[in-house]
Design an enzyme around this catalytic site. Structure first.
Site, short mmCIF file in Angstrom:
data_model
loop_
_atom_site.label_atom_id
_atom_site.label_comp_id
_atom_site.label_asym_id
_atom_site.label_seq_id
_atom_site.Cartn_x
_atom_site.Cartn_y
_atom_site.Cartn_z
N CYS A 1 29.32 9.48 -45.50
CA CYS A 1 29.37 8.02 -45.72
C CYS A 1 29.11 7.72 -47.18
O CYS A 1 29.76 6.88 -47.78
CB CYS A 1 28.32 7.31 -44.89
SG CYS A 1 28.50 7.56 -43.16
N GLY A 2 28.11 8.40 -47.74
CA GLY A 2 27.79 8.17 -49.13
C GLY A 2 29.00 8.39 -50.00
O GLY A 2 29.34 7.56 -50.84
#
Lengths: 186, 177
Positions: free
Chosen positions: A68-69
């Site tokens: 996600c990052g």
């Protein structure tokens, strides 16, 4: 209530209304379900406030998880390009505003993260991208036109960061469609 | 996903223009995975010789790597003075020491002007060029660093950068037939 059977509908056709809880990813041609979510502890944002310009919704499973990052950082990198289309980017996950706030600051994100927190995943459900088993929003992308209709959508495998090229291609096509078939959106 | 624009005269490349395999990396000088890939690419270049052309494009992620952008600017400054690859290799060889001291030492070592580098960093002389490369990566489907393209197509790696060897070998073999 009309089910989504108009994925290939031309841009000028009236938008189909989505089912209350669609069976899968909402498709192009369907009205983007409106929502109001918290962007911070004391600020809410409604999709309908953004009418007139494209909106990019980035549903993702969780703050802090490595993929996600990367995905959100890639969208952050793309902000100068996305601004050329006057597009607003919104990240959405089931995390709380406090998690979002810490995550935004840590990653120096230049766009809002919205908390699909209570009732959990309700907005993701309305877009057909909630993972019931995992209890999180799936990794999905939507480009919504200035009239509030879904122009492009994409569901990515949860472990794979989809990048931003699909969104940029869709915004290119949307810009072309807007300038050739309909009057410029105000 | 396809690379656009393709490798052109504005790119820094190693290897012959008519090499059957062209490998493009989008990389960040402070990214540890890029540091790991650096050594593997050197091995691949040895292994495939003139069969492989290698091109590096910048994809700094300054939100998590504060030295990524100044390092990229330093490499571009050296590149504008025909010393790109010396800078590129030195930065990756000294990845844990990225910072102003290293950039100054590097520029001195290459007989370039430290004042000129400082001016370039202060004025952001190379930032547009770097941003153009980032934008080309975003449009080509770069979703993190490093991302590789072989003859214009993105290479999906499962776990190890050494996996790059097989598709490169296949492309070179196909060209020989």
């Amino acid at each position: 209530m009309t089910t989504n059977s108009s994925a290939a509908a031309p841009a000028a056709a009236p938008a189909a209304e989505p089912a209350a809880e669609p069976a899968g990813l909402l498709q192009p041609g369907v009205s983007a379900p409106d929502f109001t979510l918290k962007a911070t502890a004391d600020q809410e944002l409604s999709l309908s406030e953004l009418r007139g310009n494209p909106v990019v919704l980035v549903f993702y499973p969780a703050d802090w998880s490595p993929v996600c990052g990367d995905e959100l950082l890639v969208f952050n990198q793309a902000l100068p390009l996305l601004r050329k289309y006057n597009a607003t980017v919104l990240g959405i996950s089931v995390d709380s505003v406090w998690s979002h706030q810490a995550f935004e600051q840590d990653r120096k994100l230049g766009f809002d993260l919205l908390a699909d927190y209570q009732p959990k995943g309700a907005v993701a459900r309305s877009y057909g991208v909630y993972d019931e088993q995992g209890g999180f929003d799936k990794r999905a992308l939507f480009v919504i036109d200035g009239a509030g209709v879904i122009f492009w959508s994409y569901l990515s495998p949860t472990a794979i960061n989809p990048g931003v090229d699909g969104v940029l291609d869709a915004l290119d096509r949307l810009q072309h469609t807007s300038s050739t078939t309909t009057p410029a959106q105000q | 996903m396809t690379l656009h624009p393709p490798v052109g005269p504005d790119d820094y490349v190693q290897g012959p223009a008519d090499a059957p395999a062209t490998l493009v990396e989008y990389g960040d000088y402070q990214c540890p995975y890029c540091g790991e890939a650096f050594g593997i690419i050197k091995q691949l270049q040895q292994q495939f010789g003139d069969g492989l052309r290698f091109c590096f494009r910048n994809f700094p992620i300054p939100e998590i790597h504060p030295q990524a952008l100044p390092a990229a600017e330093t490499a571009e400054f050296c590149g504008a003075n025909d010393k790109f690859w010396q800078a590129h290799d030195t930065l990756y060889d000294n990845q844990e020491r990225l910072g102003p001291e290293l950039y100054t030492a590097l520029v001195r070592e290459l007989d370039l002007g430290v004042d000129d580098l400082e001016t370039a960093l202060r004025e952001g002389t190379y930032r547009n060029r770097i941003q153009d490369q980032v934008d080309s990566g975003l449009r080509s489907g770069v979703n993190g660093t490093p991302t590789f393209f072989l003859n214009g197509e993105r290479v999906a790696l499962q776990g190890s950068f050494a996996e790059l060897a097989d598709p490169i070998e296949r492309v070179i073999e196909a060209a020989r037939r």
